[in-house]
Scaffold this motif. Structure first.
Motif, short mmCIF file in Angstrom:
data_model
loop_
_atom_site.label_atom_id
_atom_site.label_comp_id
_atom_site.label_asym_id
_atom_site.label_seq_id
_atom_site.Cartn_x
_atom_site.Cartn_y
_atom_site.Cartn_z
N PRO A 1 -61.58 16.92 -39.21
CA PRO A 1 -60.98 18.37 -39.08
C PRO A 1 -60.24 18.82 -39.91
O PRO A 1 -60.05 20.03 -40.19
CB PRO A 1 -60.56 18.21 -37.75
CG PRO A 1 -60.00 16.90 -37.60
CD PRO A 1 -60.98 15.96 -38.38
N ARG B 1 -47.68 17.71 -43.90
CA ARG B 1 -47.14 19.02 -44.59
C ARG B 1 -46.96 19.96 -43.48
O ARG B 1 -46.00 20.85 -43.88
CB ARG B 1 -48.60 19.50 -45.48
CG ARG B 1 -48.35 20.42 -46.39
CD ARG B 1 -49.45 20.69 -47.30
NE ARG B 1 -49.54 19.83 -48.33
CZ ARG B 1 -50.86 19.14 -48.40
NH1 ARG B 1 -51.80 19.47 -47.65
NH2 ARG B 1 -50.98 18.11 -49.46
N ALA B 2 -47.53 19.76 -42.47
CA ALA B 2 -47.26 20.89 -41.49
C ALA B 2 -45.81 20.71 -40.92
O ALA B 2 -45.11 21.33 -40.32
CB ALA B 2 -48.05 20.61 -40.35
N LYS B 3 -45.24 19.46 -41.34
CA LYS B 3 -43.66 19.35 -40.73
C LYS B 3 -42.81 20.09 -41.61
O LYS B 3 -41.71 19.98 -41.36
CB LYS B 3 -43.66 17.51 -40.68
CG LYS B 3 -44.43 16.93 -39.72
CD LYS B 3 -43.78 15.54 -39.39
CE LYS B 3 -43.65 14.75 -40.69
NZ LYS B 3 -43.37 13.37 -40.39
N GLY B 4 -43.56 20.25 -42.88
CA GLY B 4 -42.44 20.98 -43.78
C GLY B 4 -41.75 20.12 -44.85
O GLY B 4 -40.63 20.13 -45.41
N MET B 5 -42.74 18.97 -45.08
CA MET B 5 -41.93 17.96 -46.18
C MET B 5 -42.07 18.50 -47.54
O MET B 5 -43.31 19.13 -47.75
CB MET B 5 -42.68 16.69 -46.03
CG MET B 5 -42.04 15.72 -44.94
SD MET B 5 -43.21 14.21 -45.00
CE MET B 5 -42.09 13.33 -46.15
N MET C 1 -47.40 22.23 -35.72
CA MET C 1 -48.88 22.19 -35.63
C MET C 1 -49.39 20.85 -35.03
O MET C 1 -48.81 19.82 -35.46
CB MET C 1 -49.77 22.59 -36.62
CG MET C 1 -51.07 22.63 -36.87
SD MET C 1 -51.78 23.74 -38.05
CE MET C 1 -53.58 23.71 -37.69
N ARG D 1 -42.30 25.74 -41.68
CA ARG D 1 -43.28 24.55 -41.13
C ARG D 1 -42.45 23.46 -40.49
O ARG D 1 -41.64 23.18 -40.79
CB ARG D 1 -43.96 23.79 -42.31
CG ARG D 1 -45.13 24.65 -43.00
CD ARG D 1 -45.30 23.81 -44.39
NE ARG D 1 -46.56 24.50 -45.06
CZ ARG D 1 -46.92 24.26 -46.07
NH1 ARG D 1 -46.40 23.05 -46.77
NH2 ARG D 1 -47.55 25.19 -46.90
N GLY D 2 -43.10 23.09 -39.22
CA GLY D 2 -42.37 21.98 -38.54
C GLY D 2 -40.93 22.35 -37.73
O GLY D 2 -40.87 21.96 -36.62
N PHE E 1 -53.06 18.48 -34.30
CA PHE E 1 -54.66 18.43 -34.93
C PHE E 1 -55.49 17.81 -34.03
O PHE E 1 -55.18 17.18 -32.96
CB PHE E 1 -54.47 17.77 -36.26
CG PHE E 1 -53.55 18.30 -37.27
CD1 PHE E 1 -54.14 19.39 -38.21
CD2 PHE E 1 -52.15 18.18 -37.47
CE1 PHE E 1 -53.46 20.06 -38.97
CE2 PHE E 1 -51.63 18.89 -38.21
CZ PHE E 1 -51.86 19.83 -39.21
#
Lengths: 636, 328, 380, 567
Positions: free
Chosen positions: C4, B231-235, D112, D106-107, D114
């Protein structure tokens, strides 16, 4: 006396009712006409032979064409096929089952005075479905080559055995032969017309002999090539050999004389069995139309009767009188008549009773045997049954309280046997039970044996047989009401036969069997006749030389009387002798009955023509065979 | 991968052996044998069979020998010649009748399995992603209703409705005119119009649990770090769900074949009896009731084999789908 | 924090737990389970339903208006009656009588509600006498007509004119106890084998696991059919009943064994179990005091989820004619009567036991789900 | 003053967070996970957010990418990202968490990484697929080009054979390699900001050092802003330009890293730093007996686990978890065992207590009542007699207390089996023990879930000393605790040592804790002891190469030591 009418014909030959139509007047089905035109089939006159049987249709001359739709249940329903198309004996029952026999494959017969020899005349030019001629040789093949062969017939059909002797045959001409024994066989002609009689006309010598080493040196090799153990098994698989063998419906190539020949066999896993008209069928209607009217017949194989009921309701079935014609289904059919385009045709069941409750007279437990053997005990159990209520509940009032006995109106009716102990009298039942020493009561309130030990009477009911369970449940409740600790044990048929083999059952509820002319052929309910005489299996075994135990004198008297019946050809005397048998039956009170047979019915499509309105239901009389399904037609 | 398949197949052999012993034990357990059943049937139609005849039949079918000898004869024939013995009742080699029927059972089971997957996958995914939504509840309730309703009740009612209201031909998998017809598009279509009822009935029983398996699997995966990482990749969300957690949640889902298939085959036996399907069910039931032991034994053995093969296929699918299994 | 990605949620949950803890810190395991279970509204409702069903099973004789075997030829396939409360404006619970016509053509009784015949009914009425739990004789029935000879068929009658309500109530006892006792048997087998498997591991574990895998790969119906067909028929109904139980639990135990094994396996390596072992406690005490309490709730969940399978299995077996047989009354036996088009078209009330099966199975499933979710109140 | 290039020239802020508040609705209430927090990061700057568990630091990081887990939500504040052209700012809060706009960020602009490298990559997709996907998502390039760039990225994060690595799955890599792959993925679109959420917490110290160095190096190359979330002040000291301290959702203090360590302004920061710095020096030792009298002597201990056992077949290989360990523990002494994960240190502790039965070797133990026994060969029954005096404290205070038993039941369990005390006597003893470990005496009928981690560890200790403890094996007793609690527990253990004359075998991965607590230390690697000696000596002058690496890799909580860092 209808029975006497048959007897009157016994000494004379029939005159075949042929010649009404000339060869050029014969008509055939359109599907055959095409085949003839293309040269695939000989002309109609040639196929029919010189003297086809002319058959009066039940209502009218029918129309050719159509496919008859029927339904079978399960993997062992071969007898539905037998009854539909397999009933082609030398002599047949008439349509009303008056007891009269009429010409069929044979145009007539004559019997010797002492009933030891029977000469039959066959139809000139009659053919098998492959066009080969049907002659006395085919019958001789069965009598001489097949029947004595232990591998094919390990045990011989009882009606063909007289005092341990098999019949011999003399072929006089291709259309004439004589079957004889050294001792009299007074019931032979009745058996010929009965369902078992079809055995004689079943095998085509030309085709079936190829499987026998006697006729074909390659027979064993061919069997091996087919992957079966020996030639006999190969022959069984290809020809069926016995009328009830399922293999009979396995091989479409086997020639038949029946109206329909097999096209899709009744193999395991088949979902339907199909037939096509036999182009060589040897019957015509009065206008010279070759029968059958119907082109094809198709039977669905159902796992469960309910799917057949549903198919009938949906109008997918032309005729059904075997699996789903229970009283319970009648309301469904009545309601569904219009939507399903069928009507309900009442049929009479010619059996001696609706149910037969047998108490085991040869029980291995000595104490029980003494109680069960006491006629008063059985009489008390009979008096304990509220038959009118049971008839009301189970048969909607269609029945009259009666014991297991030949039907009223037949020459075999025996009033005492039919009516004794049928009233509902709890008081007397209790009194009788008290009197025979069952007056002690256990802690549970049930009667105990004279020595104080508990008396349990287990009534076996086979759950696959429709309605037995409900009836048995009621019977046990009535018996409990007179202090007998009666218990119901529902079991499947196999289990019950296991018990029968060991003779361990206390009591069983079963359908009653013969009630008309068939009492001669299957008198199991009237004296210990076989292992099917559930009230005394061990005596029945003794009778068929299968062990068992020696019965009391009165049973032996019955057997002697039965031997006398076989020894004479005089129907009057036979009937008289049977009354003497029944005198003893009545005196001994073997079985407890509930009600006269309730009417059965058939569900018949409105599209099916020429269906009889009053054909009886039976096995010796293999309905609807004797009403001639070959003259049924589908209204186009 | 090849070795993996080979190992799995080798692992099936003892299981197959155990099933064969079990099948044989089951068919040997009931007292009595086919011959007494046969006698019972003949008697009902009025033919009287004497005991000499019964003995000769017993001899013929080898019923006199001891059980162990019979077993080894039986299993030996199967292994060496593919010969399952003869059906007493039908007087035919068992091989001639089991394959078609088992094939149909396998086909119906497979189609049902596919249908169940086709339904439960999207619903399971939706239920997981929209946990506690109205759709989630509705799917759960319908699933459970299907599971709680005895198959046979549903079969009776559906058969009645389809016949009387929609004019379908009763039961079976084909209309009469197609029963013995060669394969054609029309026949396939006819099959589909009949097959939906058993598939629907069988499917209802298991779909609920499959939905729940998929839902639970996916719920476990939805909160895994790699989902958040993706999700953090922007998918885009839908693509994300389908590409990552669903893909992973699919693996345990595939292995449900191992327990769904036995249940399906069991259910099929009942449903096909009611619906009169040309599958193994009616024949097996009949064979068990009439103690047609070789036929019953063959069906039990083959349905066990069917499960094993199904499990094998699911194992292979799982290995294809899940590199962790393939590469370890 | 090992998870996490849910750090955020976990952080929140931690705080949440502190909120809870202040209220529940004295709560025992069962207190916590109940607290968690209560949030599952459907499960709580199901608990009430299941409780009701078992109540009916327990007091079947008392709750049933008549004996399940009592037949009456006048009322074959009588349709259900409905209860009215007022007669001519005054309070008098009653049902309406039937007027019956015999349709001889179709062998059928046609029932029409006769508005003129009022059959007063009541609670705690005198009727047929029975022995309650085989202990004492009484004729008190929860509900019934004031005059026991009058027809009273709230759920209609079957083909012999037997009261479906009474039969269904008595069927409840048999079917529900089949589930319970069958699971009890499964539990014994499952606990022992699963326990051995999980606690000792090694060869025993591998062997038992193979057996379980094997059993689970067998299609159950042929197995059941074969075993049921093998049952000696001279057995009295009670023995048949127990034999069916044994047959059902022969397969049912695997799931319980799986759960027990899984729990034992993970517990065996849990620090608190190792700690207890290092406290020097005996093997027996280790299992009974330290490990078992963690299992109880899981086992209860497994049991609850296994009962409906038992009920459905009994139904299927009886339906195929290989399970219980009359005169025993179970839901499965009652449903045999529905495999009959007559029931569908003319007596749909015969399907009521089917509804009971559905309700019982649903309730037990939801209940089991709730218990399973609440089973480990310490898990996040 | 040591300096890094970036530190002296912090760029203009690329991201500004203003008055951020995040709430989580929970059962009957709301939890304010983040309360009114504001900060900013400049181009090329590293901002460390530090705090203990529950401080809201991770939630803050996730809020920036709108990744807050349901049902949490941002209730207030703005997150302003400077536009590429530098002209305006985009409020990320206003973008919502699902649309195209947030996905564009994002991305691509903010990436990010983890904490859990083990599970942050999909196990069923190849590494290459996951990296190229990111590239393809955000840039108009073809697959071949994306793959080429992915290979280059892997090369850049120093993954050997990058071409081949593209087609491998994450589970085929070690933790450090996975984290490198994660970083490669995060960097694939040249983000302006990298958020690193405890990226090294799950890694061993040596790997941690490498990853930290890599992040710094990449930051330097690309001029990224880095928002670095951590609980470890040592890491902060090594990597931060500026530090923001959080506590219970609120920002406590923000300062330049040097100022923060030198002059913390807030009491909380001071306490936090204090407890860390306390662990930087050995604690005062209690007096030791004059003559060194051994209590346990391990000689040539080996423990092998079979690998891949077949159904009946023999195992194909063995894992040598303990491979010839010899070690002596003297009375009243604390011996530390330090090592990275997989070194066999925990197994060693458990083998002494026969949780595992050793394959070979001896463990001589001098009993309290006299006599020497070999723990390695005693029967289970004989072992039982020793469980009253050889005790264990576990790492996880949540897992080691049976949640289904009351505190009284837990602590009294060893009394019940090792003594003849009556119930009443046990009640008194439990009360005393609770008081001794610093807990109220009246809590004994409560269940463990009512207590915090530190309290639970005290309960564990009470259980350990319940009977007549002589040797306590403490397996990472402080690792699961927040840093501020650690020295309290250690001090308690130390006090008890003086009181009971206890010996400790103290197992830890944390060299600082060992140094604080132990007299001697053994360094373990792959089942063997590579170095052993006085704790100060080993820490200050390690002899073995591995020990040197290990010690130098530990980030020291002093930003002035930064240049000494490896890499």
């Amino acid at each position: 006396m209808r029975h006497l009418r048959m007897a009157a014909m016994a000494g004379i030959s029939f005159i075949a009712l042929t010649g009404a139509a000339f060869a050029q007047d014969y008509q055939q089905a359109p599907m055959l006409e095409e085949m003839v035109a293309s040269g695939g089939l000989p002309e109609i006159a040639e196929r029919l032979g010189a003297e086809p049987r002319v058959m009066e249709p039940i209502d009218e001359i029918g129309q050719y064409g159509g496919t008859f739709q029927g339904g079978m249940v399960g993997g062992n329903d071969r007898n539905l096929l037998l009854k539909f198309t397999g009933y082609e004996p030398l002599l047949a029952w008439d349509r009303d089952w008056t007891g009269e026999v009429i010409p069929n494959v044979a145009t007539g017969y004559s019997a010797s005075e002492d009933s030891t020899a029977f000469t039959f005349t066959l139809r000139e030019g009659m053919k098998w479905s492959d066009g080969s001629p049907f002659t006395a040789d085919d019958i001789a093949f069965f009598i001489e080559d097949v029947l004595p062969e232990a591998k094919l017939f390990p045990t011989k059909p009882g009606w063909l055995v007289v005092d341990g002797e098999l019949p011999s045959i003399e072929v006089i001409s291709p259309t004439e032969f004589t079957i004889s024994w050294s001792q009299p066989n007074g019931l032979f002609i009745l058996n010929v017309a009965g369902v078992f009689g079809t055995q004689l006309t079943m095998l085509n010598k030309a085709y079936c002999s190829q499987f026998m080493p006697k006729y074909n040196d390659e027979a064993e090799a061919n069997a091996a090539a087919a992957g079966v153990a020996d030639w006999a098994e190969h022959m069984l698989n290809m020809c069926g050999v016995e009328i009830e063998n399922i293999q009979r419906w396995r091989n479409p190539e086997r020639p038949v004389i029946e109206a329909f020949r097999l096209t899709e066999p009744y193999v395991a896993g088949a979902t339907r069995v199909a037939f096509e008209r036999n182009p060589y069928y040897w019957k015509v209607d009065p206008e010279g139309n070759q029968l059958p009217y119907i082109d094809r017949a198709s039977f669905s194989v159902n796992a469960d009767p309910q799917t057949l009921v549903l198919a009938t309701l949906a109008g997918d079935i032309h005729f059904e009188s075997r699996h789903t014609n229970s009283p319970a289904n009648l309301p469904l059919y009545v309601e569904g008549q219009e939507q399903g385009n069928f009507y309900i045709s009442p049929r009479e069941k010619l059996v001696g009773n609706q149910y037969n409750v047998s108490i085991n007279l040869t029980h291995p437990d000595a104490a029980k045997r003494e109680i069960f053997g006491n006629k008063d005990f059985r009489a008390a159990l009979s008096l304990a049954l509220d038959r009118p209520t049971m008839i009301d509940l189970l048969f909607f009032g269609n029945g009259v309280p009666q014991q297991v006995a030949p039907r009223e109106g037949t020459p075999f009716y025996h009033e005492q046997l039919a009516t004794q102990f049928t009233q509902y009298d709890v008081e007397q039942a209790n009194a009788m039970l008290d009197e025979i020493g069952l007056d002690g009561r256990g802690g549970d309130g049930f009667r105990t044996m004279p020595d104080g030990s508990p008396l349990v009477l287990t009534l076996a009911a086979v759950n696959a047989l429709g309605g037995h369970g409900d009836t048995a449940e009621l019977v046990t409740q009535y018996w409990q009401a007179v202090g007998i600790d009666a218990r119901l044990s529902s079991m499947d048929r196999t289990r019950f036969y296991e018990e029968k083999t060991n003779n361990t059952h206390d009591a069983v509820i079963w359908g009653a069997t013969s009630g008309g002319i068939d009492v001669y052929i299957d008198p199991r309910d009237y004296f210990p006749f076989s292992t099917e005489s559930n009230f005394a299996i061990n005596w029945g075994k003794y009778y068929i030389n299968a062990g068992g135990e020696e019965p009391p004198q009165y049973v032996k008297d019955q057997w002697a009387l039965y031997d006398d019946i076989k020894a004479t050809a005089d129907p009057e005397q036979q009937a008289e002798l049977f009354q003497q048998i029944l005198d003893i039956t009545a005196e001994q009170f073997y079985n407890i009955g509930i009600s006269t047979a309730t009417p059965s019915y058939a569900v018949v499509s409105n599209d099916l023509g020429n269906v009889s309105r009053d054909t009886p239901v039976g096995w010796i009389y293999p309905d609807p065979g004797p009403e001639n399904p070959e003259q049924w037609y589908i209204k186009q | 991968m090849f070795l993996f398949v080979l190992r799995r197949i080798a692992g099936m052999i003892p299981a197959m052996f155990a099933i064969s012993i079990l099948a044989y034990t089951i068919i040997q357990l009931p007292p009595g044998d086919f011959v007494s059943t046969y006698a019972a049937q003949l008697a009902e139609s009025g033919t009287i069979v004497d005991s000499a005849r019964l003995e000769s039949l017993r001899d013929r079918y080898g019923l006199g020998q001891d059980v162990v000898t019979q077993y080894f004869k039986w299993i030996g024939g199967i292994v060496t010649r593919g010969d399952f013995g003869d059906s007493f009742e039908w007087n035919q080699p068992v091989t001639e009748l089991v394959w078609d029927r088992m094939g149909m059972t396998a086909l119906i089971s497979l189609l049902t399995l596919i249908a169940m997957w086709a339904v439960s996958l999207p619903i399971g995914i939706y239920s997981a992603v929209r946990q506690y939504s109205v759709t989630d509840y509705v799917a759960t309730i319908f699933g459970f209703l299907g599971m709680a309703t005895p198959n046979f009740l549903l079969a009776i009612v559906l058969m009645y409705i389809s016949t009387m209201w929609f004019g379908a031909s009763v039961g079976g998998l084909f209309s009469p005119q197609f029963v013995n017809a060669p394969l054609s598009w029309a026949k396939i279509w006819d099959f589909i119009t009949h097959a939906w009822i058993p598939i629907l009935i069988l499917g209802t029983a298991g779909t609920a649990s499959l939905i729940r398996v998929m839902r639970a699997n996916l719920l476990d995966e939805l909160h895994k770090p790699y989902v958040e990482a993706a999700r953090a990749k922007g998918m885009p969300e839908t693509r994300l769900i389908l590409t990552y957690p669903t893909r992973v949640a699919l693996n345990p889902f595939i292995s449900t074949v191992g327990w769904v298939l036995p249940a399906l085959i069991s259910g099929e036996l009942i449903v096909s009896t009611v619906l009169n399907l040309p599958t193994a069910g009616p024949l097996l039931l009949q064979a068990l009731k009439s103690q047609d032991m070789f036929l019953a034994g063959a069906f039990i053995l083959l349905s066990g084999a069917l499960v094993l093969i199904g499990t094998l296929i699911s194992d292979i699918l799982l290995a294809i789908s899940d590199p962790r299994i393939r590469l370890s | 924090m090992s998870e996490p990605t849910v750090q955020a949620a976990a952080d929140a949950a931690l705080l949440d737990q502190q909120v809870d803890a202040s209220r529940l810190q004295g709560a025992s395991q069962w207190g916590l389970i109940w607290h968690k279970f209560r949030r599952h509204k459907l499960a709580v409702f199901s608990l009430v339903v299941v409780g009701f069903i078992y109540f009916v099973a327990l007091f079947a004789e008392f709750l049933a208006p008549t004996d399940p075997g009592r037949f009456d030829p006048r009322y074959t396939y009588a349709p259900p009656q409905s209860i009215g409360l007022f007669v001519d404006g005054s309070f008098q619970p009653h049902v309406k009588g039937y007027s019956i016509e015999l349709d001889q053509a179709s062998f059928r009784r046609v029932f029409v509600v006769d508005p003129d015949v009022t059959i007063p009914i009541g609670l705690f009425v005198r009727g047929q006498s029975y022995r309650m739990w085989g202990l004492f004789e009484t004729d008190l029935h929860f509900i019934g007509p004031l005059d026991p000879s009058q027809p009273f068929f709230l759920m209609g009658a079957d083909r012999l004119g037997r009261d479906m309500l009474s039969r269904t109530i008595h069927g409840t006892r048999i079917s529900m106890s089949i589930g319970l006792v069958g699971v009890g048997l499964s539990l014994v087998i499952g606990m022992i084998l699963g326990g051995i498997s999980g606690y000792y591991g090694g060869f025993a574990d591998r062997a038992i696991q193979r057996v379980i895998e094997f059993i689970r790969s067998i299609p159950t119906i042929p197995l059941w059919l074969g075993l049921a067909a093998a049952m000696p028929r001279e057995w009295p109904p009670l023995q048949v009943y127990f034999a069916i139980l044994v047959i059902l639990s022969l397969i049912g135990w695997t799931e319980i064994a799986r759960v027990v094994r899984g729990r034992f396996l993970s517990l065996r390596g849990d620090d608190f179990v190792i700690a207890a072992r290092l406290d020097g406690v005996s093997e027996y005490r280790l299992i009974m005091k330290h490990m078992m309490p963690s299992l109880y709730s899981h086992i209860i969940a497994a049991i609850t989820l296994a009962i409906p399978n038992m009920i459905l299995a009994e139904t299927a077996l009886s339906f195929l004619g290989l399970g219980l047989q009359p005169p025993i009354v179970s839901w499965g036996v009652l449903l045999q009567d529905t495999q009959n088009l007559r029931a569908i078209t003319q007596a749909p009330w015969l399907f009521i036991p089917g509804i009971c099966v559905v309700v019982a199975v649903l309730a037990l499933n939801f209940l089991g789900d709730g218990v399973r979710d609440a089973a480990d109140p310490y898990a996040k | 003053m040591p300096q890094t290039p970036m530190q002296s020239e912090p760029g203009a802020p690329v991201l500004r967070v203003e008055n951020l508040s995040v709430e989580f609705p929970v059962h009957k209430g709301l939890v304010h996970a983040v309360k009114d927090v504001s900060f900013s990061i400049g181009r090329g700057e590293t901002l460390c957010v530090v705090g203990e568990s529950g401080s809201g630091k991770s939630v803050t990081a996730r809020a920036i990418l709108q990744l807050i887990a349901e049902p949490g939500r941002i209730t207030n504040g703005r997150i302003l990202l400077k536009d590429k052209d530098g002209a305006g700012e985009t409020d990320i809060v206003a973008l919502g968490n699902r649309g195209r706009a947030i996905r564009e960020i994002r991305g691509r602009r903010i990436a990010m990484i983890f904490q859990e490298p083990m599970s942050s990559l999909s196990p069923v997709h190849t590494i290459g697929r996951q990296i190229t996907e990111t590239i393809l998502l955000h840039e108009k390039v073809d697959k071949a080009e994306a793959r080429r760039r992915a290979a280059a990225l892997l090369d850049r994060v120093r993954i050997p054979n990058p071409e081949e690595a593209l087609d491998r799955y994450s589970f085929e890599f070690s933790g450090g390699m996975r984290q490198r792959a994660m970083i490669a993925m995060a960097l694939s679109c040249n983000p302006e900001i990298l958020i690193a959420d405890e990226p090294t917490t799950a890694l061993d110290v040596t790997t941690q050092a490498e990853i930290l160095a890599l992040i710094r190096e990449l930051q330097r190359d690309r001029g990224m802003a880095v928002l670095f979330i951590t609980h470890d002040m040592g890491v902060v000291a090594q990597i931060a330009d500026r530090v923001m301290v959080m506590f219970k959702g609120e920002k406590v203090e923000e300062a330049d890293v040097f100022s923060l360590f030198e002059k913390p302004q807030q009491a909380y920061t001071r306490a936090l730093l204090g407890s860390i710095l306390k662990l930087e020096r050995p604690a005062p030792r209690p007096p030791r007996p004059e003559a060194e009298k051994p209590i346990a002597r391990i000689s040539d201990l080996e423990l092998h686990f079979p690998l891949n056992p077949g159904f009946m077949g023999r195992p194909t290989a063995y894992l040598k978890a303990i491979n010839g360990v010899s070690l002596t523990i003297n009375e009243g002494e604390s011996v530390g065992v330090v090592g990275e994960s997989g070194s066999g240190k925990t197994t060693l502790g458990r083998t002494l207590l026969r949780v595992y039965t050793p394959t070979s070797g001896k463990v001589d133990y001098w009993r309290g009542e006299g006599g020497v026994v070999d723990l390695a060969s005693l029967s289970r029954r004989e072992m039982k007699a020793l469980y009253g005096e050889v005790r264990m404290i576990f790492q996880d205070p949540h897992a080691s207390l049976n949640p289904r038993m009351t505190i009284y039941q837990i602590i009294s369990e060893p009394l019940r089996t090792n003594t003849d005390m009556t119930e009443r006597q046990m009640q008194g003893r439990v009360r005393d023990l609770l008081t001794r470990v610093g807990l109220p005496a009246d809590i004994s009928d409560r269940y463990p879930h009512a207590f915090s981690g530190g309290q639970r560890q005290r309960i564990s200790i009470a259980r350990a000393i319940a009977v007549r403890p002589r040797l306590i094996i403490a397996d990472e007793p402080t690792s699961a605790l927040d840093v501020s609690l650690r020295h309290q527990v250690l001090d308690l253990m130390r006090d008890l040592q003086a009181e009971y004359g206890l010996s400790y075998l103290f197992i830890s991965h944390d060299i600082a804790v060992i140094r604080y607590f132990c007299d001697r230390v053994a360094v373990m690697k792959r089942g063997q002891i590579v170095e052993m000696g006085d704790v100060v000596q080993v820490c200050e002058n390690p002899v073995h190469e591995y020990t040197r690496t290990l010690i130098s890799a530990v980030p020291r909580p002093d930003p002035r030591l930064r240049l000494q860092m490896a890499g």
